[in-house]
Design a protein around this motif. Structure first.
Motif, PDB file in Angstrom:
ATOM      1  N   ALA A  12      64.740  33.247  52.534  1.00  0.00           N
ATOM      2  CA  ALA A  12      64.131  34.582  52.535  1.00  0.00           C
ATOM      3  C   ALA A  12      62.750  34.478  53.185  1.00  0.00           C
ATOM      4  O   ALA A  12      62.285  33.380  53.498  1.00  0.00           O
ATOM      5  CB  ALA A  12      63.995  35.099  51.100  1.00  0.00           C
ATOM      6  N   HIS A  13      62.113  35.628  53.353  1.00  0.00           N
ATOM      7  CA  HIS A  13      60.731  35.691  53.835  1.00  0.00           C
ATOM      8  C   HIS A  13      59.996  36.765  53.046  1.00  0.00           C
ATOM      9  O   HIS A  13      60.602  37.733  52.578  1.00  0.00           O
ATOM     10  CB  HIS A  13      60.673  36.033  55.325  1.00  0.00           C
ATOM     11  CG  HIS A  13      61.025  34.879  56.194  1.00  0.00           C
ATOM     12  ND1 HIS A  13      62.321  34.550  56.491  1.00  0.00           N
ATOM     13  CD2 HIS A  13      60.244  33.958  56.802  1.00  0.00           C
ATOM     14  CE1 HIS A  13      62.329  33.479  57.264  1.00  0.00           C
ATOM     15  NE2 HIS A  13      61.088  33.093  57.467  1.00  0.00           N
ATOM     16  N   VAL A  14      58.693  36.593  52.926  1.00  0.00           N
ATOM     17  CA  VAL A  14      57.855  37.602  52.278  1.00  0.00           C
ATOM     18  C   VAL A  14      57.617  38.725  53.276  1.00  0.00           C
ATOM     19  O   VAL A  14      57.303  38.483  54.442  1.00  0.00           O
ATOM     20  CB  VAL A  14      56.508  37.000  51.826  1.00  0.00           C
ATOM     21  CG1 VAL A  14      55.600  38.087  51.257  1.00  0.00           C
ATOM     22  CG2 VAL A  14      56.729  35.899  50.797  1.00  0.00           C
ATOM     23  N   VAL A  15      57.778  39.950  52.796  1.00  0.00           N
ATOM     24  CA  VAL A  15      57.519  41.133  53.607  1.00  0.00           C
ATOM     25  C   VAL A  15      56.424  41.932  52.911  1.00  0.00           C
ATOM     26  O   VAL A  15      56.531  42.252  51.728  1.00  0.00           O
ATOM     27  CB  VAL A  15      58.794  42.003  53.758  1.00  0.00           C
ATOM     28  CG1 VAL A  15      58.497  43.281  54.509  1.00  0.00           C
ATOM     29  CG2 VAL A  15      59.902  41.210  54.439  1.00  0.00           C
ATOM     30  N   GLY A  16      55.374  42.227  53.646  1.00  0.00           N
ATOM     31  CA  GLY A  16      54.283  43.019  53.087  1.00  0.00           C
ATOM     32  C   GLY A  16      53.364  42.188  52.228  1.00  0.00           C
ATOM     33  O   GLY A  16      53.365  40.957  52.283  1.00  0.00           O
ATOM     34  N   GLY A  17      52.589  42.887  51.438  1.00  0.00           N
ATOM     35  CA  GLY A  17      51.605  42.196  50.616  1.00  0.00           C
ATOM     36  C   GLY A  17      50.414  41.792  51.458  1.00  0.00           C
ATOM     37  O   GLY A  17      50.091  42.422  52.459  1.00  0.00           O
ATOM     38  N   ARG A  18      49.796  40.719  51.083  1.00  0.00           N
ATOM     39  CA  ARG A  18      48.595  40.269  51.787  1.00  0.00           C
ATOM     40  C   ARG A  18      48.953  39.581  53.088  1.00  0.00           C
ATOM     41  O   ARG A  18      49.986  38.928  53.194  1.00  0.00           O
ATOM     42  CB  ARG A  18      47.801  39.346  50.881  1.00  0.00           C
ATOM     43  CG  ARG A  18      47.199  40.166  49.736  1.00  0.00           C
ATOM     44  CD  ARG A  18      46.564  39.389  48.665  1.00  0.00           C
ATOM     45  NE  ARG A  18      45.543  38.463  49.090  1.00  0.00           N
ATOM     46  CZ  ARG A  18      44.771  37.823  48.231  1.00  0.00           C
ATOM     47  NH1 ARG A  18      44.907  38.034  46.939  1.00  0.00           N
ATOM     48  NH2 ARG A  18      43.864  36.986  48.647  1.00  0.00           N
ATOM     49  N   SER A  19      48.057  39.700  54.054  1.00  0.00           N
ATOM     50  CA  SER A  19      48.301  39.076  55.357  1.00  0.00           C
ATOM     51  C   SER A  19      47.512  37.783  55.521  1.00  0.00           C
ATOM     52  O   SER A  19      47.855  36.960  56.362  1.00  0.00           O
ATOM     53  CB  SER A  19      47.960  40.044  56.486  1.00  0.00           C
ATOM     54  OG  SER A  19      46.603  40.439  56.399  1.00  0.00           O
ATOM     55  N   GLU A  20      46.464  37.607  54.747  1.00  0.00           N
ATOM     56  CA  GLU A  20      45.619  36.409  54.845  1.00  0.00           C
ATOM     57  C   GLU A  20      45.643  35.651  53.526  1.00  0.00           C
ATOM     58  O   GLU A  20      45.450  36.236  52.464  1.00  0.00           O
ATOM     59  CB  GLU A  20      44.167  36.805  55.151  1.00  0.00           C
ATOM     60  CG  GLU A  20      43.978  37.461  56.501  1.00  0.00           C
ATOM     61  CD  GLU A  20      44.162  36.492  57.652  1.00  0.00           C
ATOM     62  OE1 GLU A  20      43.780  35.315  57.498  1.00  0.00           O
ATOM     63  OE2 GLU A  20      44.714  36.897  58.681  1.00  0.00           O
ATOM     64  N   PRO A  21      45.860  34.330  53.607  1.00  0.00           N
ATOM     65  CA  PRO A  21      45.790  33.547  52.371  1.00  0.00           C
ATOM     66  C   PRO A  21      44.329  33.354  51.966  1.00  0.00           C
ATOM     67  O   PRO A  21      43.512  32.918  52.761  1.00  0.00           O
ATOM     68  CB  PRO A  21      46.434  32.210  52.766  1.00  0.00           C
ATOM     69  CG  PRO A  21      46.245  32.115  54.239  1.00  0.00           C
ATOM     70  CD  PRO A  21      46.194  33.516  54.768  1.00  0.00           C
ATOM     71  N   THR A  22      44.016  33.738  50.765  1.00  0.00           N
ATOM     72  CA  THR A  22      42.672  33.543  50.239  1.00  0.00           C
ATOM     73  C   THR A  22      42.786  32.913  48.855  1.00  0.00           C
ATOM     74  O   THR A  22      43.862  32.899  48.262  1.00  0.00           O
ATOM     75  CB  THR A  22      41.890  34.869  50.148  1.00  0.00           C
ATOM     76  OG1 THR A  22      42.632  35.781  49.344  1.00  0.00           O
ATOM     77  CG2 THR A  22      41.659  35.474  51.524  1.00  0.00           C
ATOM     78  N   ASP A  23      41.671  32.424  48.374  1.00  0.00           N
ATOM     79  CA  ASP A  23      41.700  31.675  47.123  1.00  0.00           C
ATOM     80  C   ASP A  23      41.878  32.534  45.872  1.00  0.00           C
ATOM     81  O   ASP A  23      42.421  32.056  44.896  1.00  0.00           O
ATOM     82  CB  ASP A  23      40.410  30.859  46.980  1.00  0.00           C
ATOM     83  CG  ASP A  23      40.383  29.661  47.917  1.00  0.00           C
ATOM     84  OD1 ASP A  23      41.463  29.157  48.276  1.00  0.00           O
ATOM     85  OD2 ASP A  23      39.279  29.234  48.272  1.00  0.00           O
ATOM     86  N   ASP A  24      41.408  33.761  45.882  1.00  0.00           N
ATOM     87  CA  ASP A  24      41.366  34.528  44.643  1.00  0.00           C
ATOM     88  C   ASP A  24      41.878  35.959  44.814  1.00  0.00           C
ATOM     89  O   ASP A  24      42.201  36.390  45.893  1.00  0.00           O
ATOM     90  CB  ASP A  24      39.926  34.581  44.110  1.00  0.00           C
ATOM     91  CG  ASP A  24      39.426  33.206  43.700  1.00  0.00           C
ATOM     92  OD1 ASP A  24      40.164  32.487  43.021  1.00  0.00           O
ATOM     93  OD2 ASP A  24      38.291  32.854  44.077  1.00  0.00           O
ATOM     94  N   TYR A  25      41.911  36.659  43.687  1.00  0.00           N
ATOM     95  CA  TYR A  25      42.216  38.092  43.596  1.00  0.00           C
ATOM     96  C   TYR A  25      43.654  38.435  43.996  1.00  0.00           C
ATOM     97  O   TYR A  25      43.900  39.369  44.738  1.00  0.00           O
ATOM     98  CB  TYR A  25      41.193  38.918  44.388  1.00  0.00           C
ATOM     99  CG  TYR A  25      39.793  38.641  43.933  1.00  0.00           C
ATOM    100  CD1 TYR A  25      39.380  39.011  42.657  1.00  0.00           C
ATOM    101  CD2 TYR A  25      38.899  37.951  44.738  1.00  0.00           C
ATOM    102  CE1 TYR A  25      38.091  38.721  42.208  1.00  0.00           C
ATOM    103  CE2 TYR A  25      37.622  37.647  44.307  1.00  0.00           C
ATOM    104  CZ  TYR A  25      37.227  38.038  43.043  1.00  0.00           C
ATOM    105  OH  TYR A  25      35.964  37.737  42.601  1.00  0.00           O
ATOM    106  N   TRP A  26      44.603  37.684  43.459  1.00  0.00           N
ATOM    107  CA  TRP A  26      46.017  37.977  43.681  1.00  0.00           C
ATOM    108  C   TRP A  26      46.536  38.982  42.656  1.00  0.00           C
ATOM    109  O   TRP A  26      47.671  39.434  42.764  1.00  0.00           O
ATOM    110  CB  TRP A  26      46.833  36.690  43.624  1.00  0.00           C
ATOM    111  CG  TRP A  26      46.567  35.801  44.793  1.00  0.00           C
ATOM    112  CD1 TRP A  26      45.643  34.797  44.860  1.00  0.00           C
ATOM    113  CD2 TRP A  26      47.190  35.845  46.072  1.00  0.00           C
ATOM    114  NE1 TRP A  26      45.673  34.215  46.107  1.00  0.00           N
ATOM    115  CE2 TRP A  26      46.610  34.837  46.870  1.00  0.00           C
ATOM    116  CE3 TRP A  26      48.177  36.647  46.625  1.00  0.00           C
ATOM    117  CZ2 TRP A  26      46.989  34.605  48.184  1.00  0.00           C
ATOM    118  CZ3 TRP A  26      48.568  36.416  47.943  1.00  0.00           C
ATOM    119  CH2 TRP A  26      47.973  35.409  48.700  1.00  0.00           C
TER     120      TRP A  26
END
Length: 161
Positions: A12-26
């Motif tokens: 599968a693949h992730v669709v949508g959500g965040r576009s940049e990996p960051t350390d916090d605030y998920w």
């Protein structure tokens, strides 16, 4: 020890959500895990709606392959925290670039799994999806280094608007 190599293909693949990996605030982040319709039918998700959480194995596909650290380093380069070896971290600087996330399953629609708080970004290849069974949670007393509690305090916090 001889290295056994094998091929892993995304399911599968992730669709949508965040576009940049960051350390916090998920916290509160929403995405869809879209299962490969070329190989799977909706029968592959039958019964999944009975579960509140999933365990998802994915590949850190945006990581610079030259940014591998097999030794010890300070988490997030914070001088206040101790040097910790690669197996004392859960970050993306891993030899196989694998991540594991436990996320909330909010809806199953055919081959689309709607999830919250999956800490993977849009386009992330998903290697496996498993329902979370509470019986597979930790048994006995859980302990962890104090620096992890400090570091992860904002990890699943909601981003201030």
């Amino acid at each position: 020890m001889a290295a056994d190599k094998f091929t892993v293909e995304p399911v599968a693949h992730v669709v949508g959500g965040r576009s940049e990996p960051t350390d916090d605030y998920w916290g509160g982040s929403q995405a869809i895990i879209r299962i490969d319709g070329e190989r799977f039918t909706p029968e592959a998700t039958k019964g999944l709606e009975e579960f509140s959480h999933l365990e998802v194995i994915f590949r850190f596909h945006l990581t610079d392959p030259t940014d591998l650290n097999l030794g010890a380093r300070r988490p997030r380069d914070n001088p206040q925290w101790p040097e910790v070896g690669i197996f004392g971290h859960r970050n993306m600087r891993r030899i196989n670039w694998l991540g594991v996330s436990r996320c909330r399953l909010t809806k199953v629609d055919g081959l689309d799994l709607y999830v919250e708080e999956l800490d993977a970004v849009d386009g992330t290849p998903i290697l496996d999806i498993k329902p979370w069974f509470s019986e597979f949670g930790p048994r006995g007393e859980v302990r962890q280094a104090e620096w992890t509690t400090q570091m992860l305090r904002p990890y699943f916090a909601k981003r201030a608007e």
